[in-house]
Every structure is written in C-alpha cells, then in structure tokens.
Design an enzyme around this catalytic site. Structure first.
Site, short mmCIF file in Angstrom:
data_model
loop_
_atom_site.label_atom_id
_atom_site.label_comp_id
_atom_site.label_asym_id
_atom_site.label_seq_id
_atom_site.Cartn_x
_atom_site.Cartn_y
_atom_site.Cartn_z
N LEU A 10 143.61 45.61 53.93
CA LEU A 10 142.29 46.52 53.75
C LEU A 10 142.55 47.79 53.74
CD1 LEU A 10 139.69 44.01 55.86
CD2 LEU A 10 140.53 44.06 53.35
N GLY A 13 139.06 52.20 53.16
CA GLY A 13 138.23 53.30 54.12
C GLY A 13 138.50 54.63 53.62
N ARG A 17 136.86 59.80 61.07
CA ARG A 17 137.36 60.17 62.22
C ARG A 17 138.85 60.81 62.25
NH1 ARG A 17 136.72 55.62 66.52
NH2 ARG A 17 136.68 54.24 64.79
N GLN A 79 137.22 48.15 45.69
CA GLN A 79 136.02 48.19 46.12
C GLN A 79 134.98 49.15 46.06
OE1 GLN A 79 136.06 47.92 50.71
NE2 GLN A 79 133.99 46.78 50.68
N GLY A 84 131.66 47.14 54.04
CA GLY A 84 132.25 46.32 54.99
C GLY A 84 133.53 45.44 54.83
N GLY A 148 135.73 45.15 68.22
CA GLY A 148 134.81 43.74 68.19
C GLY A 148 135.16 43.17 69.34
N ARG A 360 168.20 69.33 45.87
CA ARG A 360 166.96 68.86 45.42
C ARG A 360 167.21 67.68 44.71
NH1 ARG A 360 165.17 74.13 42.34
NH2 ARG A 360 163.52 72.75 41.51
N ASN A 413 169.43 77.77 33.88
CA ASN A 413 169.01 76.77 33.12
C ASN A 413 167.85 76.64 32.24
OD1 ASN A 413 168.20 76.84 35.58
ND2 ASN A 413 167.65 74.46 35.70
#
Length: 479
Positions: A10, A13, A17, A79, A84, A148, A360, A413
């Site tokens: 998942l 989101g 925060r 989504q 949720g 939870g 590089r 170059n």
C-alpha cells in the site's frame, strides 16, 4: 526462497505529517525510498508483488520502473480516491483476479512506510501462519499513539464495567482491531498496548468475500482493512495475531522525526553487520551505507562517507572521508581519497582516485588508472594504467592504455546541438592546458604540445602543435 503468495504494498498515501513535494512512499532512508526497502524484501519472498499508488502516482510509477523494472510498473494499481486501506486492497484484488484467477492463493499485505521490515521476519510470520486463513502481526508499544488497538476477549468483558489500562487485562482470543480515533471514543478511560502493525496474511478467497462488506461508518469515514478481523471472528474463522518483539522493524514512518529514527536504526544494523564481516569503519556513526550496497571484507572506510544504491566495493579498497558514492562498482585494492563524488560508474582494480575526483554516469576506468584532484570523467572509458592527474575534464571519450593527460586538458564534446566523441589511443602524451574539439582522434604514441587546441586528427607517432607562435616585443617605458 519465494513462497506461493502474492504481495500487495500500500503506497497511495500523501503523508500529511511528512511535509514534502514527494509522496510519503518515496521518502528516503539511507538514500533509498521507503518503498524500495519494502518492495525488495517482498520480491525476495513472493511470486508476485503489486503496488497500490495514488498521490503523485506518476512519480511512484517512475521510481518503480527505474529501480525495479518493467514488471514492477505493470503491477501497479491506481487508487483514484484515497478512501482507506480497505478500499486500496479492494482496488488491488480486482486487478489480481483479472490477472491471476487462482482463488486459493495467499495474499500478504504490507505498507510502504515500514523501511526496516526484514525478509527473515516475514518468513517467520509466513511459517507461523501456514495453516491459518487469516493472521496478522502485532506488537507492544509503551505508547500506542495512533496505531490501531488489538482487542482481545478479556478486555471486552472487563472494559464494559471498569477502565482497563494494563497489559495483562487484554488477554485471550483476538476479537477485533479498533482504529485509534474510534478506540478513544469507545473506551476513553482505557488503554491497550498491543497494536496492529498493518501486516496481514489472508486467503484470497476470504478477501473476495469480506472486502464488499467493509463499511466507512467510523471516525475517518474510510474503509479499514482492519475490519476483516471482526468479520472473520463473527463467522468463527480461525485467526491469530503474532506479536513480534522486534518492534522497531514494524513501526511505520509518519513524520521527519520517525524517518530520522528509522535511518539511525538501519544505519547501526548495517554498519554492525559489515564490521562483523571484516569491513573496517572509522567514525562509523558518520558512515551511511545502503542496504543494497555490497562491501567486501578488508575494505576500509573513513567517515563521514555515503555509499548508496547498488554500489559494490571490492576487498582491500580504501575509501577516505567525505566521499559520496552511488551505484558505482569499485575494484580491489583501490585508493579513493577524500571529497570524491562517484555516480553510476565502474572502476577497475588498483586505481588511485582523487582527492576531489568526480565520476559521472557511464564513466568506466580500467585497472591501474590514476585520477588526480579536480578531474571529472563523464561517459568515457579510460584504459589500463592511464593517468589524468589534475584539473581536467574528459567527456564522451575513449582513452586507451598508458595515456598521460596533462593538467587542464578538456575534451570539447558539445557544439551547442550535438555531442561528439574524442578518441585518444594508447600511450599518447597530452601536454598541459590542451583542448580537443570533438570529433577528433589522437593516434598512438603521439605527443600534443602544451597549450594546443586540436581540431584535426593526429596520426600515430606524431608531435602536434596547435598554437600561435610566441612573439616577444619590446616593452614600452612609461613617462
């Protein structure tokens, strides 16, 4: 070893925060996006990995393509509305059913914001859950915060009559998971310290049955995947919460402070493992190494130093302080002096580089190459035992073996529209402060006089001088 299961990550989101222009899943820990940490572990144990994207989906997809390939991109699920975790899994299962009709498979659900998750922990969880249609990982936290709560049987019977605030008051079979906001409303004077990690292992058929039954009647008006626990309990379906002691590896990262704590935890674990395997780290608290990097025994690294991506450092190489190395392979017995910056490059054995050397992308150095201070190499190959000792730029070039490049040499170059290649053949000697206007070839054993601007090919074994003849004039006296 992979298991016959499908993983859903998942990663939709925003991360309210975590103030940033990047989505939460792309916040980095030791130079790697949190999503990459989780995806790499998931891919090592799963047949298939799907990623649910939402906020700034194009950025997340681009990251997956660049870092994990076309398959990772093809197995993303969009989504459109972030309604949720339950809704995110619904979106994923719809696509999984279209692609894979095997309904007897297992589904592992992970979150993209758990960068410390380990393969070993997940394998342990999978083995413990082998005969269960539904299981999840829980953990104990002295401060349950916004997690939870895992509600067990004894708590439900006691909390109706009196507040429950001790660990031992939440015992027995798992009854449900209650999200933090809803728990605080239902049981304002009670507390539970066993919390949900957000990691589940579920029979696919069970998800197909339960997902349409999820409701958004809660404090956040979202569809929670946690509600499948209560649905299973109501139907007497066997389930279990496995509580793991290694809480740090299971904690989600939700703000800059937690991101910093996760990075410190992973840094310490990686450095400790490297030192146990024979890597010498000086001032190891200031050395940051990606979990995807490979550092061989006998390597010596001085902090501060950063080594990220899929970098590989072979044995007996020394990396001095203040170096930044990303997606770069460095061979055996090399010396990398301070303040070097390497990215997407390859270095052979016995090279001596820096200080202040820059490689590089697509720079390739053969064995025994020397680069001095303030030398920059881009999209070029430098042959065996060649030297570019200081203050030079080599771009879009093929440099042979035994070449000596004097101070201040530049391959020109780019003409404003196109880039061209410079070829410098074996044993050529380039004097200081020369410019080579590509496309141009410098033949074998040739010598280029200092201060020359070379615009035409130089045959083998020739001395090339391309500069105005010096004239000394009388100096006029003033007055």
């Amino acid at each position: 070893m992979t298991y016959p299961l499908t993983t859903i990550i998942l990663a939709a989101g925003k991360g309210t925060r975590m103030p940033s222009k990047n989505p939460k899943a792309l916040q980095t820990v030791l130079g790697e996006a949190m999503l990459s940490h989780v995806y790499t572990v998931a891919k090592s144990i799963s047949n298939e990995v799907y990623t649910v994207v939402g906020y700034k989906a194009d950025m997340v997809k681009e990251h997956l393509l660049k870092n994990h390939g076309e398959e990772a991109l093809q197995r993303t699920i969009f989504q459109e509305e972030q309604l949720g975790t339950g809704h995110a899994v619904q979106c994923a299962m719809k696509k999984i059913k279209e692609i894979n009709s095997q309904e007897n498979q297992k589904i592992l659900i992970l979150n993209a914001d758990v960068p410390l998750i380990s393969k070993e922990l997940l394998i342990d969880f999978i083995k413990k859950s082998e005969n269960l249609p539904l299981s999840f990982i829980s953990l104990y936290l002295p401060d349950a915060k916004s997690y939870g709560r895992v509600v067990r049987k004894e708590f439900l019977s006691k909390a109706k009559h009196t507040p429950c605030t001790k660990h031992e008051e939440n015992k027995g079979e798992v009854e449900k998971i209650i999200e933090a906001k809803d728990f605080n409303v239902l049981y304002p004077q009670s507390e539970i310290f066993e919390v949900n990690s957000g990691i589940y292992l579920v029979d696919a058929q069970l998800l197909y049955e339960f997902l349409p039954l999820l409701s958004s009647q809660n404090a956040n008006h979202e569809y929670y995947i946690t509600d499948i626990i209560g649905l299973a309990k109501e139907r007497n379906i066997s389930l279990e919460a496995f509580c793991f002691e290694n809480a740090e590896a299971l904690l989600g990262v939700n703000n800059p402070l937690e991101l910093n704590e996760a990075e410190k935890t992973l840094q310490k674990a990686i450095n400790t493992k490297l030192m146990a395997n024979g890597v010498v780290l000086h001032n190891q608290e200031s050395i940051f190494i990606s979990p995807f990097a490979e550092i061989s025994a006998g390597v010596e690294i001085y902090g501060p130093c950063e080594i990220y991506g899929n970098s590989k450092i072979a044995q007996y190489t020394s990396i001095e302080s203040h170096c930044y190395i990303k997606n770069t392979q460095i061979g055996e017995s090399c010396i990398v002096k301070s303040f070097c910056h390497f990215e997407d490059a390859i270095v052979g054995n016995n090279a001596k580089l820096g200080p202040y050397a820059r490689l590089r992308p697509q720079a390739e150095l053969a064995d025994n190459v020397h680069l001095g201070n303030f030398v920059e190499i881009k999209k070029s190959k430098i042959g065996n035992a060649s030297k570019v000792n200081h203050l030079s730029y080599i771009g879009d070039s093929l440099v042979g073996s035994g070449v000596n490049v004097g101070a201040g040499c530049i391959t020109c170059n780019y003409d404003g529209k196109n880039k061209f290649q410079t070829i410098i053949e074996d044993n050529a000697f380039l004097g200081s402060n020369c410019a080579f206007v590509a496309p141009v070839t410098i033949g074998k054993n040739s010598l280029v006089a200092a201060g020359s601007t070379i615009t035409k090919d130089i045959p083998e074994n020739r001395l090339a001088i391309a500069r105005e003849r010096q004239v000394n004039l009388n100096k006029k006296n003033k007055g």
